[in-house]
Design a protein around this motif. Sequence first.
Motif, short mmCIF file in Angstrom:
data_model
loop_
_atom_site.label_atom_id
_atom_site.label_comp_id
_atom_site.label_asym_id
_atom_site.label_seq_id
_atom_site.Cartn_x
_atom_site.Cartn_y
_atom_site.Cartn_z
N GLU A 164 0.34 42.78 36.42
CA GLU A 164 -0.92 42.68 35.70
C GLU A 164 -0.72 42.94 34.22
N ARG A 165 -1.56 42.29 33.46
CA ARG A 165 -1.55 42.47 32.01
C ARG A 165 -3.01 42.63 31.56
N GLY A 166 -3.30 43.75 30.93
CA GLY A 166 -4.66 44.00 30.49
C GLY A 166 -5.65 44.05 31.64
N GLY A 167 -5.19 44.53 32.80
CA GLY A 167 -6.05 44.62 33.97
C GLY A 167 -6.22 43.32 34.74
N GLU A 168 -5.56 42.25 34.31
CA GLU A 168 -5.67 40.95 34.98
C GLU A 168 -4.39 40.68 35.79
N VAL A 169 -4.56 40.27 37.04
CA VAL A 169 -3.42 39.93 37.89
C VAL A 169 -2.87 38.58 37.44
N ILE A 170 -1.60 38.56 37.03
CA ILE A 170 -1.02 37.31 36.53
C ILE A 170 0.16 36.84 37.37
N ALA A 171 0.56 37.63 38.36
CA ALA A 171 1.61 37.20 39.29
C ALA A 171 1.52 38.07 40.54
N ALA A 172 1.99 37.51 41.66
CA ALA A 172 1.94 38.25 42.92
C ALA A 172 3.08 37.80 43.82
N ALA A 173 3.54 38.72 44.65
CA ALA A 173 4.58 38.43 45.64
C ALA A 173 4.14 39.02 46.97
N GLU A 174 3.94 38.16 47.96
CA GLU A 174 3.57 38.60 49.31
C GLU A 174 4.81 38.54 50.18
N CYS A 175 5.17 39.66 50.77
CA CYS A 175 6.42 39.76 51.52
C CYS A 175 6.21 40.42 52.88
N GLY A 176 7.27 40.57 53.64
CA GLY A 176 7.18 41.21 54.94
C GLY A 176 8.56 41.52 55.48
N TRP A 177 8.58 42.15 56.66
CA TRP A 177 9.83 42.47 57.35
C TRP A 177 10.02 41.54 58.54
N VAL A 178 11.26 41.14 58.77
CA VAL A 178 11.62 40.33 59.93
C VAL A 178 12.87 40.92 60.55
N GLU A 179 12.81 41.18 61.87
CA GLU A 179 13.96 41.70 62.60
C GLU A 179 14.68 40.55 63.30
N SER A 180 15.92 40.33 62.93
CA SER A 180 16.75 39.34 63.62
C SER A 180 17.60 40.08 64.64
N GLU A 181 17.27 39.91 65.90
CA GLU A 181 17.97 40.59 66.98
C GLU A 181 18.21 39.62 68.11
N PRO A 182 19.14 39.93 69.03
CA PRO A 182 19.46 38.99 70.10
C PRO A 182 18.22 38.48 70.82
N ASP A 183 18.20 37.16 71.08
CA ASP A 183 17.14 36.49 71.82
C ASP A 183 15.82 36.42 71.05
N SER A 184 15.80 36.75 69.77
CA SER A 184 14.58 36.60 68.97
C SER A 184 14.60 35.24 68.28
N TRP A 185 13.42 34.77 67.86
CA TRP A 185 13.36 33.50 67.15
C TRP A 185 14.14 33.58 65.84
N ALA A 186 14.13 34.76 65.21
CA ALA A 186 14.81 34.89 63.92
C ALA A 186 16.32 34.76 64.06
N ALA A 187 16.85 35.13 65.23
CA ALA A 187 18.30 35.06 65.45
C ALA A 187 18.80 33.63 65.47
N GLU A 188 17.89 32.66 65.66
CA GLU A 188 18.29 31.25 65.61
C GLU A 188 18.63 30.82 64.18
N LEU A 189 18.14 31.59 63.21
CA LEU A 189 18.30 31.18 61.81
C LEU A 189 19.03 32.19 60.95
N LEU A 190 18.95 33.49 61.30
CA LEU A 190 19.47 34.54 60.42
C LEU A 190 20.49 35.41 61.16
N PRO A 191 21.50 35.91 60.45
CA PRO A 191 22.38 36.93 61.05
C PRO A 191 21.55 38.14 61.48
N HIS A 192 22.06 38.87 62.46
CA HIS A 192 21.31 40.02 62.97
C HIS A 192 21.11 41.07 61.87
#
Length: 268
Positions: A164-192
Amino acid sequence: MSHEERLGEAVLRRHDYGPGSVERLWSAAEVWQLFPPDKTTDMDAHLRAWCDRMAKLAPPADSACMVNWPSHDAHAIRAFLDHGFVPISILATRTSPPGEVVTVDGVTIRRAREADFEAVLGMAISTFDYTGLVSSPKRPETEELLRPQLKRQFEGDQLVWIAERGGEVIAAAECGWVESEPDSWAAELLPHGRWGYVNNVVTAPGARGGGLGQALMSLVHNEFHHAGAVGTYLYYNPPNPLASVFWPRQGYRPLWTIWEVRPASAIR
């Protein structure tokens, strides 16, 4: 809802994303995804068989054929292009240690608070105005689909940062956590491991070009690293002239390329 069938040595999976599905923000309503056998040497044969199968299904207009393929494996690219596929998205990862947090004069970067919700939502919606030019068209119900997803993010881990600059939001980043573990959908794409997921990053048009995005992500990368992430990952569209330059500069390297044909009947 999904359905699978065999297509020779490959697997063809159909995904149906009905009204209200958040996947419709970036996806066609009906998606046929091909899973070729590992280390396939004849992608052209798989795609010809797929084309024959789609000709019998008469897919609707809001549909797509899609396949994930390792970004650094060039052997199948000629076949994808010959059959009408385009590289619509890239899954890229960053595993290098974070550098120092970058600052921009007059700008404060912090975790978002409840009072920032509408501003962040407005910026998130605006990204679809732009990405609609270079990837999936923006849907009329974008705000309806996006609002509850972002609300859950604010009420959950609150992995949303703003600048924010002068009380105005001028950029944002929306993020999260993902667990890549055996037999998960994430394990098809990412290392554990436990990965930080960078879902949506946006800078207001008038604030671009001043290092704001780099400063925002330098803080995000540091916070994920100190919280135990093995790395961070995200998706970006190769035709996007902003994202395709910005993300490699932040240390992201292509891991998977998503090749797509829309509508599904356009496969040839």
